[in-house]
Scaffold this active site. Structure first.
Site, PDB file in Angstrom:
ATOM      1  N   ASP A 133      55.667  24.929  56.169  1.00 11.27           N
ATOM      2  CA  ASP A 133      56.267  23.608  56.053  1.00 11.27           C
ATOM      3  C   ASP A 133      56.477  23.173  54.604  1.00 11.27           C
ATOM      4  O   ASP A 133      57.517  22.626  54.255  1.00 11.27           O
ATOM      5  CB  ASP A 133      55.395  22.577  56.765  1.00 11.27           C
ATOM      6  N   TYR A 154      53.052  14.938  60.652  1.00  9.86           N
ATOM      7  CA  TYR A 154      54.332  14.470  61.198  1.00  9.86           C
ATOM      8  C   TYR A 154      54.153  13.876  62.593  1.00  9.86           C
ATOM      9  O   TYR A 154      54.953  14.128  63.497  1.00  9.86           O
ATOM     10  CB  TYR A 154      55.351  15.618  61.240  1.00  9.86           C
ATOM     11  N   GLU A 174      55.095  18.243  45.382  1.00 11.51           N
ATOM     12  CA  GLU A 174      55.131  19.151  46.522  1.00 11.51           C
ATOM     13  C   GLU A 174      56.581  19.458  46.876  1.00 11.51           C
ATOM     14  O   GLU A 174      57.501  18.685  46.594  1.00 11.51           O
ATOM     15  CB  GLU A 174      54.410  18.570  47.742  1.00 11.51           C
TER      16      GLU A 174
END
Length: 528
Positions: free
Chosen positions: A142, A294, A502
């Site tokens: 991810d 999420y 990130e």
């Protein structure tokens, strides 16, 4: 209070890692590359002496290879980015597009193909499996961690596929069509693997609490990786609907290249749609506390509508268009907060307008995008970035830029929308004096919050000591869009600050598709 479905603080969060609380001041103000002397060189000899760059350049057309080689040589010899602004905010979109695709290749999990172009990556996590031993290897990590999340894989695949379908001439001109199709297939293959039974779908591989305590190479990761699924008793209309839409979109992209694969994608999409529509719920119910990411959505009508409208585009069956219109009534009534993994509304509105020409949807699209233009309600930084949120600030204007470019193709305020998109991408690529894309342009980020690229070549060990080291990442994560600056344009190139540094697959999806849109305009002499 905005009526949004997104809970940004859960987005890519690295909560639970004691070593990563707060922002280090070890690297302030970004890092200026050392300015070495200008040196004459032979490009052919240089590439032979630098095989990593040869691997990065491999597989593109001859003209692009020359461009990439020259850029790599300039970076290596002078320490300066190879393609900075040309004085009017125009950049080498071909190069950035190429490198963004490489980012997705760097995020691959599972058994890598013989065509792997990322020299520091290898096979990883081949034993990812479901409750009954189903093969769940593959897919994309991810972000800078090693969790695999079907929701963001689906979103990324959808947006990349849409960008290709709208601007395929850009991929053709860049010589990147096959690489893009390979990328779409990598994500789609995992989503089909995750669909292990008619009403069963795996939503996440790896647990947040344990994964985020590990800093190292994915190739050396040997912890237990639980797999979490939804089914007819614990449904997940959000993730299943989004995945259905992704597979339908990719099926359209493959219709001209592999009809058998396109049909398989479409059949899987239809099955997932029935699952999402029949058994309603949120996939967070399948994830124990502290394990999932999420998971903060509070609506799924947009996910189901997203699936339905892509199925209509793939099949031309009115049942799916009717379903989209039905779910439109269940979506948010006001303006969307953003176009992102947790809120497909603006994309659904634009696709509905494209397919129906209904002025209702036209108004919804323009009201959303107009808020991001100069004078709109979304605030701007002093240097002109539209600033929606502090965490991953660049993802929102990048994805809205893509939406604006598609809207312009549909005749909506083309002059203003294209100028907006070019300015926002220009900010990202270097208009303010620095790039926010790893391995591209002037003074790019060198310390993204990304485990694998921070690690030196084996046999050197990689652990939390590498995370804490102020040195740049040992590997260049080409094409990765970092989170971005704060509301005052302040950016610190520091891997411990995951708000700003990130990288994630969803950040790059809208960014890459916006790049394709600008390259389309450039190749057709329409660039503002």
């Amino acid at each position: 209070m905005n009526n949004n479905k997104i809970k940004p603080e859960d987005k890519g969060a690295e909560n639970g890692k004691p070593a990563e609380n707060g922002t280090s001041s070890a690297e302030t103000g970004g890092q200026n590359a050392a300015n070495g002397p200008t040196t004459k060189f032979n490009a052919g000899q240089w590439i032979k002496a630098n095989p990593k760059y040869a691997a990065i350049a491999g597989g593109v057309t001859a003209g692009v290879v020359v461009t990439v080689i020259i850029v790599a040589v300039v970076v290596a010899v002078t320490g300066k980015g190879g393609d900075v602004g040309l004085g009017n905010g125009v950049y080498n979109y071909t190069e950035v597009l190429h490198k963004s695709i490489l980012f997705y290749e760097a995020q691959r999990s599972g058994a890598l193909p013989p065509t792997n172009r990322i020299p520091w990556r290898g096979d990883s996590l081949l034993n990812d499996a479901g409750d009954n031993g189903e093969d769940l290897s593959g897919g994309w990590f991810d972000a800078g961690d090693h969790i695999k999340v079907s929701y963001t894989i689906a979103y990324s695949v959808s947006i990349l596929a849409w960008g290709y379908l709208e601007f395929r001439d850009a991929y053709d001109a860049a010589g990147e069509t096959q690489h893009l199709l390979d990328s779409l297939k990598w994500g789609s293959d995992f989503l089909m693997k995750a669909h292990t039974d008619t009403n069963e779908f795996y939503v996440q591989i790896g647990a947040k609490d344990t994964d985020h305590k590990y800093w190292g190479r994915p190739e050396e990761m040997n912890m237990t990786r639980p797999a979490y699924k939804v089914n007819d008793t614990v449904p997940g209309s959000d993730v299943v609907g989004a995945s259905s839409g992704a597979l339908a979109a990719v099926s359209i992209a493959f219709q001209d290249y592999d009809t058998v694969y396109a049909e398989r994608l479409l059949n899987e999409s239809k099955s997932l749609f029935e699952f999402a529509d029949t058994y309603r719920g949120f996939f967070r119910a399948a994830l124990p506390d502290g394990k999932g990411i999420y998971t903060e959505g509070d609506r799924y009508a947009d996910d189901i509508a997203w699936a339905a409208i892509w199925l209509y585009k793939a099949t031309n069956e009115n049942i799916y268009l009717n379903k989209t219109v039905e779910e439109y009534g269940n979506m948010i009534g006001g303006r969307a907060w953003a176009f992102a993994w947790g809120q497909y509304d603006p994309g659904v509105h634009l696709l509905l307008y494209n397919l129906t020409g209904d002025d209702t949807y036209h108004k919804r699209v323009t009201k959303y995008i107009d808020e991001w233009l100069p004078g709109g309600k979304v605030p701007r930084t002093p240097k002109g970035l539209v600033f929606r949120f502090y965490w991953g600030s660049l993802r929102y204007p990048a994805t809205t830029a893509f939406l604006a470019l598609v809207a312009a193709e549909n005749g909506m305020n083309p002059e203003d929308y294209r100028a907006f998109a070019k300015r926002q991408l220009g900010y990202i690529l270097g208009d303010t004096g620095r790039s926010f894309v790893v391995g591209f342009g002037k003074n790019p980020p060198t310390s993204p919050h990304h485990r694998g690229s921070s690690c030196p070549d084996p046999p050197s060990k990689c652990a939390w000591n590498v995370f804490s080291d102020s040195a740049p990442n040992a590997q260049t994560l080409y094409g990765a869009l970092v989170g971005g600056p704060d509301e005052n344009d302040v950016y610190v190139d520091d891997r411990s600050d995951y708000y700003k540094n990130e990288v994630t697959i969803d950040y790059n999806a809208g960014f890459q598709s916006a790049l394709a849109g600008l390259l389309h305009l450039k190749t057709t002499d329409q660039l503002p």
